[in-house]
Design an enzyme around this catalytic site. Structure first.
Site, PDB file in Angstrom:
ATOM      1  N   LYS A 211       0.845  -1.207   0.000  1.00  0.00           N
ATOM      2  CA  LYS A 211       0.000   0.000   0.000  1.00  0.00           C
ATOM      3  C   LYS A 211       0.877   1.254   0.000  1.00  0.00           C
ATOM      4  O   LYS A 211       0.706   2.153  -0.799  1.00  0.00           O
ATOM      5  CB  LYS A 211      -0.919  -0.035   1.228  1.00  0.00           C
ATOM      6  CG  LYS A 211      -1.792   1.176   1.380  1.00  0.00           C
ATOM      7  CD  LYS A 211      -2.749   1.038   2.552  1.00  0.00           C
ATOM      8  CE  LYS A 211      -3.420   2.369   2.831  1.00  0.00           C
ATOM      9  NZ  LYS A 211      -4.392   2.319   3.922  1.00  0.00           N
ATOM     10  N   HIS A 390      -5.815 -33.379  17.503  1.00  0.00           N
ATOM     11  CA  HIS A 390      -4.718 -34.228  17.967  1.00  0.00           C
ATOM     12  C   HIS A 390      -3.555 -33.401  18.509  1.00  0.00           C
ATOM     13  O   HIS A 390      -2.438 -33.906  18.622  1.00  0.00           O
ATOM     14  CB  HIS A 390      -4.257 -35.147  16.834  1.00  0.00           C
ATOM     15  CG  HIS A 390      -5.332 -36.121  16.450  1.00  0.00           C
ATOM     16  ND1 HIS A 390      -5.505 -37.327  17.089  1.00  0.00           N
ATOM     17  CD2 HIS A 390      -6.333 -36.028  15.541  1.00  0.00           C
ATOM     18  CE1 HIS A 390      -6.558 -37.954  16.569  1.00  0.00           C
ATOM     19  NE2 HIS A 390      -7.075 -37.176  15.629  1.00  0.00           N
ATOM     20  N   LYS A 514       9.233  -1.060  14.159  1.00  0.00           N
ATOM     21  CA  LYS A 514       9.848  -0.712  12.870  1.00  0.00           C
ATOM     22  C   LYS A 514      10.939   0.327  13.075  1.00  0.00           C
ATOM     23  O   LYS A 514      12.039   0.215  12.521  1.00  0.00           O
ATOM     24  CB  LYS A 514       8.785  -0.087  11.933  1.00  0.00           C
ATOM     25  CG  LYS A 514       7.753  -1.037  11.390  1.00  0.00           C
ATOM     26  CD  LYS A 514       6.898  -0.282  10.366  1.00  0.00           C
ATOM     27  CE  LYS A 514       5.632  -1.004  10.016  1.00  0.00           C
ATOM     28  NZ  LYS A 514       4.718  -0.226   9.190  1.00  0.00           N
TER      29      LYS A 514
HETATM   30  O1  F6P Z   1       2.091  -4.187   9.917  1.00  0.00           O
HETATM   31  C1  F6P Z   1       1.695  -2.893   9.607  1.00  0.00           C
HETATM   32  C2  F6P Z   1       1.205  -2.767   8.223  1.00  0.00           C
HETATM   33  O2  F6P Z   1       1.061  -1.411   7.973  1.00  0.00           O
HETATM   34  C3  F6P Z   1      -0.103  -3.512   7.963  1.00  0.00           C
HETATM   35  O3  F6P Z   1      -1.209  -2.845   8.421  1.00  0.00           O
HETATM   36  C4  F6P Z   1      -0.032  -3.661   6.488  1.00  0.00           C
HETATM   37  O4  F6P Z   1      -0.965  -4.591   6.020  1.00  0.00           O
HETATM   38  C5  F6P Z   1       1.402  -4.082   6.318  1.00  0.00           C
HETATM   39  O5  F6P Z   1       2.113  -3.306   7.276  1.00  0.00           O
HETATM   40  C6  F6P Z   1       1.976  -3.897   4.957  1.00  0.00           C
HETATM   41  O6  F6P Z   1       1.961  -2.550   4.556  1.00  0.00           O
HETATM   42  P1  F6P Z   1       2.160  -2.128   3.057  1.00  0.00           P
HETATM   43  O7  F6P Z   1       1.071  -2.718   2.253  1.00  0.00           O
HETATM   44  O8  F6P Z   1       2.128  -0.624   3.045  1.00  0.00           O
HETATM   45  O9  F6P Z   1       3.502  -2.640   2.599  1.00  0.00           O
END
Ligand code: F6P
Length: 550
Positions: A211, A390, A514
């Site tokens: 994203k 199991h 991070k």
């Molecule tokens: O773990 C945090 C996060 O922002 C998630 O919400 C998201 O799905 C993932 O990292 C990956 O983010 P991106 O799609 O921006 O690489």
């Protein structure tokens, strides 16, 4: 009531009434509830789309359900739901609309964000994805050397991995079996190594899903994948254009990476990562199952969206499931929730739900900025049921913890199985039904004695029962049913976040790790002095460097 300035949840009359009711119920027994009401098994059920939901094996009476619905009404769940569907910016800490429901809206729907209808753009991207998928599936799109693409490697993490990886497993029997799909998420180089080691680079397409296009794991793996491709093909960087596409909201970063934005499939900031696999993030899945099946899946999502938006509280399934979770988490001190699918194809389903639920509702600060004084999201866990039987079911049956569980099963085996393997399905489902029966009703000491068990073993062989479960049963596992299931859980999570008065759509809790990882890395690689590093971490880093001979 305004969700951000409302009375503290645990001081509302509705909460107090539920607490009193819980006390009055005391040691309520499922055996007694069923004995008192012969119609309970058939009566405590709901239908939505293709899903049959049995909630009879829950520690609830009609009064419990009424009081829970009153809590939902008092906390404005449906008001917030309507605001979400309208495109209002209910993700308050990021100032964003929450519109995964727009991703599956029909073409003629109008949903506005900042005065602009977002639905045409959603369908434009879906159409582009469909055209691209068809080109890959037909062989029209070839790699740099002219070879047909046979391998798709999705590189992404979190919501940019779990959704497509899960759905690919679920819908395996609908996939083009001539295509190989792999999913790389871990920054551990072993993940990419294992994914590509037996692939022909000339036949491989990398789908870089992010994203933000800034996630360090994904960009690191994508960079290594590009190096691998160019080395394997002994080619110049222009080869990248035929072997890399991007799924992102960030055109600038995609372009900086060296991917032509003509090969980028877009989505928008109002799609949360964990709610995104029905957006462009689903491209690998669409290539595998084809655009028609993908659209069937979106239809399934939409069906449950419409149900959640319009069904009255009494028959609203996501509301019910959300309320049951509140009942156990807040009034029975349950800490976790198990999701136990009786389908091999759902092997990654619970892992997907972990992000959906725990990243959404793992929050201790309310929408009003104050720490909450009540439990929020549960630990979600589970694996396909028969394997779990199991392994860890012992603890669910005879442990000291209350673990509400969802059992998900299907009447039909997957069509592709041989007749012999299809015949195993009744055994699988016999386990499915037997487990919820055993969990609910257990086995009394007298029943154990009646089997001739020696007295010293009676306690060990007694099952207290009274373990609550929801059974979700569908005829078969289709793309639509998968969409229905995911939308059901999305909205369940929404209901709970609304009641707990938390922002289910941000994820600040993943940021600190991070930032610290970036700060610590030079200490590992160069032995750099990192200001403010605590004594434990300093000592661990020193040991790590010693072990690596640095
Ligand atoms: O773990 C945090 C996060 O922002 C998630 O919400 C998201 O799905 C993932 O990292 C990956 O983010 P991106 O799609 O921006 O690489």
């Amino acid at each position: 009531m305004n969700a951000d300035s409302r009375t503290r949840l645990n001081q509302t009359p509705e909460w107090t009434a539920l607490a009193r009711h819980r006390e009055e119920l005391g040691d309520l027994q499922l055996r007694e509830l069923f004995a008192a009401d012969p119609g309970r098994g058939a009566g405590y059920t709901l239908e939505v789309g293709d899903l049959h939901i049995d909630y009879s094996k829950h520690l609830v009476t009609d009064d419990t359900l009424r009081l829970l619905r009153e809590l939902a009404a008092a906390t404005g769940v449906f008001g917030l739901r309507d605001a979400m569907f309208r495109g209002e910016k209910i993700n308050i800490t990021e100032g964003r609309a929450v519109l995964h429901t727009a991703l599956r809206a029909s073409r003629d729907t109008v949903i506005e964000v900042d005065g602009e209808n977002v639905v045409p753009a959603v369908h434009a991207v879906l159409d582009r994805m469909a055209a691209f998928s068809e080109k890959i599936r037909s062989g029209e799109w070839t790699g740099h050397t002219g070879k047909r693409i046979k391998n798709i490697v999705n590189i992404g993490i979190g919501g940019s991995d779990l959704g497509p990886a899960m759905a690919y497993e679920v819908l395996r029997s609908y996939t083009d079996r001539d295509l190989t799909l792999r999913f790389v998420s871990n920054v551990d180089g072993a993940d990419l190594h294992e994914a590509v080691r037996d692939l022909d680079a000339a036949e491989t397409l990398f789908v870089i899903a992010s994203k933000t296009f800034t996630t360090i794991e994904t960009i690191t793996n994508a960079t290594s994948a590009r190096d691998w491709l160019l080395t394997e093909l002994k080619a110049d960087p222009e080869a990248v254009a035929r072997h890399f596409v991007a799924l992102s909201t960030n055109a600038e970063k995609v372009s900086d990476f060296g991917i032509d934005t003509a090969n980028m499939f877009e989505f928008w900031d109002w799609v949360g990562g964990r709610y995104s696999y029905d957006s462009a993030i689903g491209l690998s899945l669409m290539i595998a199952i084809g655009p028609d099946r993908f659209r069937e899946m979106l239809d399934g999502f939409r069906l449950v969206d419409e149900h959640f938006r319009t069904a009255p509280a009494e028959s609203n399934v996501p509301l019910l499931l959300g309320l049951l979770g509140v009942w156990y988490g807040n009034f029975h001190d349950a800490q976790s929730h198990a999701v136990l699918p009786y389908s091999h194809y759902l092997s990654k389903f619970t892992a997907y739900l972990q992000q959906l639920d725990m990243e959404s509702n793992g929050k201790y600060v309310g929408r009003d900025g104050q720490p909450v004084e009540w439990q929020t999201g549960p630990v979600v866990w589970g694996t396909p049921g028969t394997n779990g039987q199991h392994a860890y079911y012992q603890l669910i049956h005879q442990g000291t913890k209350l673990i509400p569980a969802d059992f998900i099963g299907f009447a039909e085996p997957v069509a592709e199985l041989s007749d012999g393997l299809k015949a195993q399905h009744d055994l699988l489902m016999a386990n499915f039904f037997a487990q919820t029966q055993a969990l609910a009703f257990g086995k009394t000491p007298d029943e154990v004695r009646a089997e001739g068990v020696p007295e010293e073993l009676v306690a060990h062989k007694t099952f207290q029962g009274n373990h609550p479960t929801t059974t979700i049963l569908a005829k078969d596992l289709t793309p639509s049913v998968l969409g229905q299931l995911i939308a059901l859980y999305e909205h369940k999570v929404f209901v709970q976040g609304a009641i707990w008065n938390i922002d289910s759509f941000d994820q600040w809790g993943v940021e600190l790790g991070k930032v610290l990882a970036k700060r610590v890395e030079p200490a590992l690689t160069e032995g750099a002095q990192v200001p403010g590093l605590d004594a434990s971490t300093t000592s661990l880093v020193a040991k790590y460097r010693e072990l690596r001979g640095r």
